[in-house]
Motif scaffolding. Structure first.
Motif, PDB file in Angstrom:
ATOM      1  N   SER A  12       0.798  -1.227   0.000  1.00  0.00           N
ATOM      2  CA  SER A  12       0.000   0.000   0.000  1.00  0.00           C
ATOM      3  C   SER A  12       0.833   1.280   0.000  1.00  0.00           C
ATOM      4  O   SER A  12       0.396   2.300  -0.508  1.00  0.00           O
ATOM      5  CB  SER A  12      -0.956   0.002   1.190  1.00  0.00           C
ATOM      6  N   ARG A  13       2.034   1.243   0.549  1.00  0.00           N
ATOM      7  CA  ARG A  13       2.847   2.473   0.619  1.00  0.00           C
ATOM      8  C   ARG A  13       3.778   2.540  -0.591  1.00  0.00           C
ATOM      9  O   ARG A  13       4.561   1.614  -0.836  1.00  0.00           O
ATOM     10  CB  ARG A  13       3.655   2.509   1.911  1.00  0.00           C
ATOM     11  N   GLY A  66      11.566   2.205   5.904  1.00  0.00           N
ATOM     12  CA  GLY A  66      12.474   2.748   6.906  1.00  0.00           C
ATOM     13  C   GLY A  66      13.893   2.929   6.394  1.00  0.00           C
ATOM     14  O   GLY A  66      14.688   3.638   7.002  1.00  0.00           O
ATOM     15  N   GLU A  67      14.234   2.298   5.277  1.00  0.00           N
ATOM     16  CA  GLU A  67      15.568   2.470   4.694  1.00  0.00           C
ATOM     17  C   GLU A  67      15.483   3.557   3.624  1.00  0.00           C
ATOM     18  O   GLU A  67      14.587   3.540   2.782  1.00  0.00           O
ATOM     19  CB  GLU A  67      16.039   1.152   4.068  1.00  0.00           C
ATOM     20  N   GLN A  68      16.406   4.491   3.682  1.00  0.00           N
ATOM     21  CA  GLN A  68      16.376   5.614   2.756  1.00  0.00           C
ATOM     22  C   GLN A  68      16.680   5.164   1.331  1.00  0.00           C
ATOM     23  O   GLN A  68      17.606   4.411   1.087  1.00  0.00           O
ATOM     24  CB  GLN A  68      17.380   6.678   3.184  1.00  0.00           C
ATOM     25  N   ASP A  84       9.858  -6.336   4.816  1.00  0.00           N
ATOM     26  CA  ASP A  84      10.898  -7.332   4.565  1.00  0.00           C
ATOM     27  C   ASP A  84      10.902  -7.640   3.072  1.00  0.00           C
ATOM     28  O   ASP A  84       9.922  -8.173   2.542  1.00  0.00           O
ATOM     29  CB  ASP A  84      10.582  -8.587   5.388  1.00  0.00           C
ATOM     30  N   ASN A  85      11.981  -7.301   2.373  1.00  0.00           N
ATOM     31  CA  ASN A  85      12.033  -7.493   0.923  1.00  0.00           C
ATOM     32  C   ASN A  85      11.907  -8.953   0.511  1.00  0.00           C
ATOM     33  O   ASN A  85      11.268  -9.259  -0.488  1.00  0.00           O
ATOM     34  CB  ASN A  85      13.313  -6.894   0.339  1.00  0.00           C
ATOM     35  N   LEU A  86      12.526  -9.850   1.273  1.00  0.00           N
ATOM     36  CA  LEU A  86      12.440 -11.267   0.931  1.00  0.00           C
ATOM     37  C   LEU A  86      10.996 -11.748   1.033  1.00  0.00           C
ATOM     38  O   LEU A  86      10.486 -12.425   0.146  1.00  0.00           O
ATOM     39  CB  LEU A  86      13.354 -12.094   1.839  1.00  0.00           C
TER      40      LEU A  86
END
Length: 149
Positions: A12-13, A66-68, A84-86
């Protein structure tokens, strides 16, 4: 083919342009792989940089919340955020696999590009993703072989 709208329904984001006409030809966890009209999903520190993925054809990315995002990323570049990308990659693949099994006559398919499966055996989760990608990619290749002798 996996579309912007498909991915948006899973995450959603987002930031960047919202373009429902984007169709992803590839999904890759490797920045250095050629990924025309690609969705880049870095799953480890070995995945490479976003800049490298863009130069190899990525038109969007899944990014850890949260990671730029690197400053060099174009403002219009679509980014989908996940915890979580995975896990995010797994969600994309499960959704796409479900879609393919329900719509077997699809002509254009998204190609999934990953690391060597032998290297992924260190983690059951990444191995499962490699197997899922192989299954997704084989659905398309099996269909192409139908009727060919």
């Amino acid at each position: 083919m996996l579309t912007y709208q498909d991915v948006l329904s899973l995450f959603s984001r987002t930031t960047g342009i919202r373009d429902e006409n984007i169709r992803f030809q590839t999904v890759s966890s490797l920045a250095g792989a050629k990924q025309p009209k690609g969705l880049f999903v870095p799953v480890s520190t070995d995945s490479g940089t976003l800049q490298e993925a863009i130069s190899n054809g990525a038109v969007a990315a899944v990014w850890p919340e949260g990671e730029q995002v690197p400053a060099y990323a174009p403002n219009h570049f679509p980014i989908f955020y996940t915890q979580d990308n995975l896990k995010g990659l797994e969600i994309i693949m499960n959704s796409y696999y479900d879609y393919l099994t329900q719509n077997k006559n699809i002509k254009e398919r998204t190609k999934f590009i990953f690391q060597n499966k032998g290297l992924l055996n260190e983690s059951d989760e990444t191995y499962d993703i490699a197997v899922m990608a192989e299954n997704i990619n084989s659905l398309g290749s099996n269909q192409n072989k139908a009727g060919e002798e």
